[in-house]
Design a protein around this motif. Sequence first.
Motif, PDB file in Angstrom:
ATOM      1  N   THR A 273      12.790  65.349  29.628  1.00 56.57           N
ATOM      2  CA  THR A 273      12.704  66.698  28.950  1.00 56.57           C
ATOM      3  C   THR A 273      11.506  67.417  29.712  1.00 56.57           C
ATOM      4  O   THR A 273      10.331  66.774  29.910  1.00 56.57           O
TER       5      THR A 273
ATOM      6  N   ASP B  94      17.809  65.168  23.544  1.00 63.08           N
ATOM      7  CA  ASP B  94      17.328  63.789  23.233  1.00 63.08           C
ATOM      8  C   ASP B  94      16.514  63.833  21.921  1.00 63.08           C
ATOM      9  O   ASP B  94      15.317  63.974  21.865  1.00 63.08           O
TER      10      ASP B  94
ATOM     11  N   GLU C  62      17.597  68.147  27.948  1.00 60.46           N
ATOM     12  CA  GLU C  62      17.684  67.344  28.919  1.00 60.46           C
ATOM     13  C   GLU C  62      19.035  67.643  29.737  1.00 60.46           C
ATOM     14  O   GLU C  62      20.233  68.045  29.269  1.00 60.46           O
TER      15      GLU C  62
ATOM     16  N   LYS D  14      14.567  56.958  19.271  1.00 62.25           N
ATOM     17  CA  LYS D  14      15.428  57.582  19.992  1.00 62.25           C
ATOM     18  C   LYS D  14      17.097  57.467  19.582  1.00 62.25           C
ATOM     19  O   LYS D  14      17.883  58.356  20.185  1.00 62.25           O
TER      20      LYS D  14
ATOM     21  N   PHE E 286      14.573  53.905  28.219  1.00 63.98           N
ATOM     22  CA  PHE E 286      15.306  53.287  27.168  1.00 63.98           C
ATOM     23  C   PHE E 286      16.769  53.532  27.082  1.00 63.98           C
ATOM     24  O   PHE E 286      17.022  54.294  27.917  1.00 63.98           O
TER      25      PHE E 286
HETATM   26 MN    MN Z   1      13.726  62.127  26.573  1.00 64.82          MN
END
Ligand code: MN
Length: 286
Positions: free
Chosen positions: A249, A160, A131, A179, A103
């Motif tokens: 993550t 993130d 991350e 996100k 994404f």
């Molecule tokens: Mn992530």
Amino acid sequence: MRLLTVLTELGPRACGEFEGFYVDLHLADPTLPNSVKGILALGSEGVRRASAALPKGTEKYDPAEAVLLAPVPDPAKIVCLGLNYRDHAAESKMDVPTEPILFSKYATTLIGHNAPIILPPASTEVDYEAELVIVIGVGGRAIPRERALEHVGGYAVGHDVSARDWQLGKPGKQWMAGKTFDTFAPVGPAVVTADEVPDPQALGIRLRLNGKTMQDSNTNQLVFPVDEIVAYLSNIFTLEPGDLIFTGTPPGVGMARQPPVWLQPGDIVEVEIDGLGTLRNPVIRR
Ligand code: MN
């Protein structure tokens, strides 16, 4: 070396860390570009020239006072992988992917070290995700895996931030909206150049919420390692200097807890990766 972008009266300045200060690289050597992206685009030669310029610096910024942007504040692309740690896929009750789940975020998500994460009024379920971020140096496309690391300029600590009600509660199983709210991609403080990261798959990665450890893992748990990610993505689109790739993550996110943990105004989130540094951001509502 550690490359940073400092916001000064002159605008954003590409800097290198040297003897406890952030040294303005373009003022130290006017033949160097005034952007971290531009320096990384020159490959190992750019890193060598930037390192050589550091002792000649005339303008230095005190880290205690400097305002940091994301080290690359204007990447052409921010690409993210989902479910790229085996244990996190399990806690999310999803299968370990057989190919990368992708994404995007937009550049309006990017903030630097110490800048606030702004909770949007549209979400009540904002979560955290520590991350490792890959920063592309020399660009390329259709890069073979065995040459992929030659295109990595460096690595940074990333966060993130994820609105779960938007990520998981909207039609079509789409992730992108949840996100990419503004301020949902803290990165920094610095890009650590790849020559100083001998093995990106052997880095401890931790996240602390108000001082309490919530995530504690190692990049050796990545489902898809750095070289495979770079090669895979380069078959879809041209990778360009400064492009950011969030690599997923580890376990311990707020949505997997009983009861769930959501970010609140006044929270402090710190993401720490061995050898890369600690990225700290307060959380506010506006
Ligand atoms: Mn992530």
